[in-house]
Enzyme design. Sequence first.
Site, PDB file in Angstrom:
ATOM      1  N   LYS A  89      10.599   2.584  -2.454  1.00 42.51           N
ATOM      2  CA  LYS A  89      10.466   3.262  -1.157  1.00 42.51           C
ATOM      3  C   LYS A  89      10.736   2.298  -0.002  1.00 42.51           C
ATOM      4  O   LYS A  89      11.490   2.591   0.923  1.00 42.51           O
ATOM      5  CB  LYS A  89       9.058   3.851  -1.044  1.00 42.51           C
ATOM      6  CG  LYS A  89       8.654   4.265   0.374  1.00 42.51           C
ATOM      7  CD  LYS A  89       7.200   4.703   0.425  1.00 42.51           C
ATOM      8  CE  LYS A  89       6.765   5.091   1.822  1.00 42.51           C
ATOM      9  NZ  LYS A  89       6.280   3.979   2.622  1.00 42.51           N
ATOM     10  N   ASN A  90      10.101   1.120  -0.032  1.00 43.92           N
ATOM     11  CA  ASN A  90      10.201   0.216   1.114  1.00 43.92           C
ATOM     12  C   ASN A  90      11.591  -0.405   1.239  1.00 43.92           C
ATOM     13  O   ASN A  90      12.013  -0.778   2.327  1.00 43.92           O
ATOM     14  CB  ASN A  90       9.112  -0.864   1.037  1.00 43.92           C
ATOM     15  CG  ASN A  90       7.721  -0.270   1.278  1.00 43.92           C
ATOM     16  OD1 ASN A  90       7.611   0.839   1.808  1.00 43.92           O
ATOM     17  ND2 ASN A  90       6.686  -0.982   0.895  1.00 43.92           N
TER      18      ASN A  90
ATOM     19  N   ARG B  52       7.315   6.735  10.300  1.00 39.78           N
ATOM     20  CA  ARG B  52       7.223   5.340  10.676  1.00 39.78           C
ATOM     21  C   ARG B  52       8.538   4.593  10.421  1.00 39.78           C
ATOM     22  O   ARG B  52       8.930   3.699  11.152  1.00 39.78           O
ATOM     23  CB  ARG B  52       6.108   4.685   9.857  1.00 39.78           C
ATOM     24  CG  ARG B  52       5.763   3.383  10.462  1.00 39.78           C
ATOM     25  CD  ARG B  52       4.604   2.668   9.920  1.00 39.78           C
ATOM     26  NE  ARG B  52       4.619   1.404  10.615  1.00 39.78           N
ATOM     27  CZ  ARG B  52       4.127   1.225  11.807  1.00 39.78           C
ATOM     28  NH1 ARG B  52       3.565   2.205  12.437  1.00 39.78           N
ATOM     29  NH2 ARG B  52       4.196   0.053  12.389  1.00 39.78           N
TER      30      ARG B  52
ATOM     31  N   ASP C  18       1.181   5.852   8.212  1.00 39.97           N
ATOM     32  CA  ASP C  18      -0.134   5.731   7.586  1.00 39.97           C
ATOM     33  C   ASP C  18      -1.242   5.390   8.568  1.00 39.97           C
ATOM     34  O   ASP C  18      -1.033   4.648   9.513  1.00 39.97           O
ATOM     35  CB  ASP C  18      -0.097   4.574   6.568  1.00 39.97           C
ATOM     36  CG  ASP C  18       0.138   5.088   5.171  1.00 39.97           C
ATOM     37  OD1 ASP C  18      -0.010   6.296   4.973  1.00 39.97           O
ATOM     38  OD2 ASP C  18       0.466   4.276   4.304  1.00 39.97           O
TER      39      ASP C  18
ATOM     40  N   ASP D 108      -0.101  -3.593  -0.727  1.00 40.50           N
ATOM     41  CA  ASP D 108      -0.006  -2.226  -1.230  1.00 40.50           C
ATOM     42  C   ASP D 108      -0.651  -2.045  -2.601  1.00 40.50           C
ATOM     43  O   ASP D 108      -0.919  -0.918  -3.005  1.00 40.50           O
ATOM     44  CB  ASP D 108       1.470  -1.789  -1.321  1.00 40.50           C
ATOM     45  CG  ASP D 108       2.041  -1.419   0.047  1.00 40.50           C
ATOM     46  OD1 ASP D 108       1.246  -1.303   0.996  1.00 40.50           O
ATOM     47  OD2 ASP D 108       3.260  -1.255   0.159  1.00 40.50           O
TER      48      ASP D 108
ATOM     49  N   MET E  50      -4.642  -7.944   5.613  1.00 39.43           N
ATOM     50  CA  MET E  50      -3.618  -7.494   6.564  1.00 39.43           C
ATOM     51  C   MET E  50      -3.960  -6.220   7.321  1.00 39.43           C
ATOM     52  O   MET E  50      -3.494  -6.023   8.424  1.00 39.43           O
ATOM     53  CB  MET E  50      -2.280  -7.306   5.835  1.00 39.43           C
ATOM     54  CG  MET E  50      -1.694  -8.614   5.344  1.00 39.43           C
ATOM     55  SD  MET E  50       0.026  -8.370   4.897  1.00 39.43           S
ATOM     56  CE  MET E  50       0.320  -9.767   3.865  1.00 39.43           C
TER      57      MET E  50
END
Length: 441
Positions: free
Chosen positions: A24-25, A99, A123, A321, A343
Amino acid sequence: MSKNSFEIIGGTPLKGEITPQGAKNEALQIISAVLLTKEKVVINNVPDIKDVNKLIDLLSNLGVKVDRLGKDSYSFQAENINTEYFQTEEFKTKGGSLRGSIMIVGPLLARFGKASIPKPGGDKIGRRRLDTHFIGLEKLGAKFVYDAENHFFDIDASQLKGTYILMDEASVTGTANIVMAAVLAEGTTTIYNAACEPYLQQLCKMLNRMGAKISGIGSNLLTIEGVEELGGTEHRMLPDMIEIGSFIGLAAMTGSEITIKDVHFNELGIIPTVFSRLGIKFELRGDDIYIPAQESYEIETFIDGSILTVSDAPWPGFTPDLLSIILVVAIQAKGNVLIHQKMFESRLFFVDKLIDMGAQIILCDPHRATVIGLDNNVRLRGIEMSSPDIRAGVSLLIAALSAQGKSVIHNIEQIERGYQDIEERLRSLGANIRRVSSSDD
């Protein structure tokens, strides 16, 4: 109550093979990069998930010619871009709900000298600053004008010039955006404290195949010599490392024998090591990870006997994540672990649901939680709950699959933003999971 929910009957071991989706990223960066050229770009292993589909839809509205070549293959041609689309209400709505829309700014500035962007959504995992993107682009010569009434940024970048940039944080999306702007800027750009995730390496390699001149790939010091234009290319996404980690955790927590296919093991960095510190056994078979059914797994301590701490850090450290997954898997381990989420502020707030299920967790503060492993002596119990964000949602799903009795997870749209066909893929392993709508509840 959400429109769709998952109903899960847990407590049965799973078995079989599962293939991770495309990352996804990586997808959000790679797909934005098609805006850098008027030539055709073909991208394979594209995950079929909401965030990615929304971005593809946004590009199509901008004038990119999009053709779906197969289930996970697309061709993009950004020859005729309608820059007026930025001023439409439709763009403000669509861009604001995603986003990933911030990722189109760098390429648009590089190629057209201007862009606009609504304040992005995404998110709810604490403050996620966009300053890193903006400061880097400003250093290259972009000028930002913020319209507070409409929550909208207009950006002028008619004269992008290479420069030295020391990034205030090693943001993956921030680095990607600046790299995409710099490849067509005049002169040489140096980015220090650049993110060096495999996804960013993939982007840089793809840009180089298109004619960019980027060196230092894989390190935190990137040097980019600007070129006049870029050409087309073909690119294949890596498998999603977060899914791979999620499936390792799922196998351990449910005592299942699972093979995860085609994982690109060399790109997983420290992830397999962290799971093995929780006592999870696995072996590499070719490029597949085979996880045997384990009745119990024991968390290592540090060499001096003190409690293991697992914390997140920029790559090649452990990805934030997967901390939610590690936290859930530790619930049924033997031993204790401190999870330190550095983070993001709100990522650990879902532990109250796990405590309701019977987990022994002490939430120390918004960033730290201590998990006291149950060693499978006590089973979690199924409850009704709601998913706050993508990764917590999958963690709750794993907990539900390991629990006795029925669980219902609402707000599964959050899970589906990051995981494609998740219930079908889990069902093929033998999971008892079904989708119910509010009217069924």
